[in-house]
Design a protein around this motif. Sequence first.
Motif, short mmCIF file in Angstrom:
data_model
loop_
_atom_site.label_atom_id
_atom_site.label_comp_id
_atom_site.label_asym_id
_atom_site.label_seq_id
_atom_site.Cartn_x
_atom_site.Cartn_y
_atom_site.Cartn_z
N TYR A 52 0.83 -1.20 0.00
CA TYR A 52 0.00 0.00 0.00
C TYR A 52 0.87 1.26 0.00
O TYR A 52 0.61 2.21 -0.74
N MET A 53 1.90 1.26 0.82
CA MET A 53 2.76 2.45 0.92
C MET A 53 3.52 2.71 -0.39
O MET A 53 3.88 3.84 -0.67
N GLN A 106 -1.85 1.78 -11.20
CA GLN A 106 -2.37 1.34 -9.91
C GLN A 106 -2.15 -0.15 -9.64
O GLN A 106 -2.82 -0.73 -8.79
N HIS A 107 -1.17 -0.75 -10.30
CA HIS A 107 -0.90 -2.17 -10.09
C HIS A 107 -0.58 -2.47 -8.63
O HIS A 107 -1.09 -3.43 -8.05
N SER A 108 0.23 -1.62 -8.00
CA SER A 108 0.58 -1.88 -6.60
C SER A 108 -0.60 -1.65 -5.67
O SER A 108 -0.70 -2.28 -4.61
N SER A 109 -1.52 -0.77 -6.03
CA SER A 109 -2.73 -0.59 -5.22
C SER A 109 -3.59 -1.86 -5.27
O SER A 109 -4.15 -2.28 -4.25
N ILE A 110 -3.69 -2.45 -6.45
CA ILE A 110 -4.45 -3.69 -6.59
C ILE A 110 -3.79 -4.80 -5.79
O ILE A 110 -4.46 -5.55 -5.07
N ASP A 111 -2.45 -4.88 -5.87
CA ASP A 111 -1.72 -5.88 -5.08
C ASP A 111 -1.93 -5.66 -3.59
O ASP A 111 -2.10 -6.62 -2.83
N ALA A 112 -1.92 -4.40 -3.16
CA ALA A 112 -2.12 -4.09 -1.73
C ALA A 112 -3.52 -4.51 -1.29
O ALA A 112 -3.68 -5.10 -0.21
N MET A 113 -4.53 -4.20 -2.11
CA MET A 113 -5.90 -4.59 -1.76
C MET A 113 -6.02 -6.11 -1.65
O MET A 113 -6.62 -6.62 -0.69
N GLU A 172 -9.24 0.10 6.14
CA GLU A 172 -8.98 1.47 5.68
C GLU A 172 -8.08 1.48 4.44
O GLU A 172 -8.33 2.22 3.49
N VAL A 173 -7.06 0.63 4.42
CA VAL A 173 -6.17 0.54 3.27
C VAL A 173 -6.95 0.08 2.04
O VAL A 173 -6.80 0.64 0.94
N ILE A 174 -7.81 -0.91 2.19
CA ILE A 174 -8.61 -1.40 1.07
C ILE A 174 -9.51 -0.29 0.54
O ILE A 174 -9.61 -0.07 -0.67
N THR A 175 -10.13 0.45 1.45
CA THR A 175 -11.01 1.56 1.06
C THR A 175 -10.23 2.64 0.30
O THR A 175 -10.69 3.12 -0.75
N ILE A 176 -9.08 3.01 0.79
CA ILE A 176 -8.26 4.04 0.13
C ILE A 176 -7.83 3.57 -1.26
O ILE A 176 -7.89 4.34 -2.22
N LYS A 202 -8.70 5.19 -4.95
CA LYS A 202 -7.69 5.52 -5.96
C LYS A 202 -8.07 4.94 -7.32
O LYS A 202 -7.98 5.61 -8.34
N LEU A 203 -8.50 3.68 -7.31
CA LEU A 203 -8.90 3.03 -8.56
C LEU A 203 -10.11 3.72 -9.17
O LEU A 203 -10.19 3.91 -10.38
#
Length: 167
Positions: A14-15, A24-31, A52-56, A60-61
């Motif tokens: 996520y960070m 947003q590949h890393s955002s998807i991986d974080a989720m 909260e991380v999933i929501t953020i 973004k997506l």
Amino acid sequence: FAEEANFMYAYSLYMSSPDANKDQHSSIDAMNSMQIFLNRYPGSQFMNQAIEVITICQEKLERKGFENAKHYIKLRLYKAAVIAFDDFKKHYPDSKLLEEAAYLKVLAEFELAKVSIPSKQLERYSSTLDFYQELLDNFPDSPFLKDAQRFYTESLNQVNKLKNNKI
């Protein structure tokens, strides 16, 4: 320490996720990692942070999808914009951006109709009228209605003109 290590792994993904205007590949991986973490440790002390991380990341997506659709208008790729706004609505049915997306869809279809070949104009101006009605039905108090009304009026005039020319 396995629980904390798994959380920190997902949190590090996520960070490393960039702003919404970047890939947003890393955002998807974080989720995905956070969801796996929550499935593995449902009563974790890190549960609220994980949610909260999933929501953020979802936001973004969502923002990325909306901005991509808007970008098609800037590029004057109006048909692509209409398709992208439909896709956005399908993927983010609860988005706070749906009202603006509905307005921009009216705008894109209107602009598409203006630059279309004569044989396509009637169909596209008629679609503009339909998209305006959809905006009005879903968001009757929208601040975008005033601008959209202009597109509606001009489209209605064009539809009547085009129908009269066919007779």
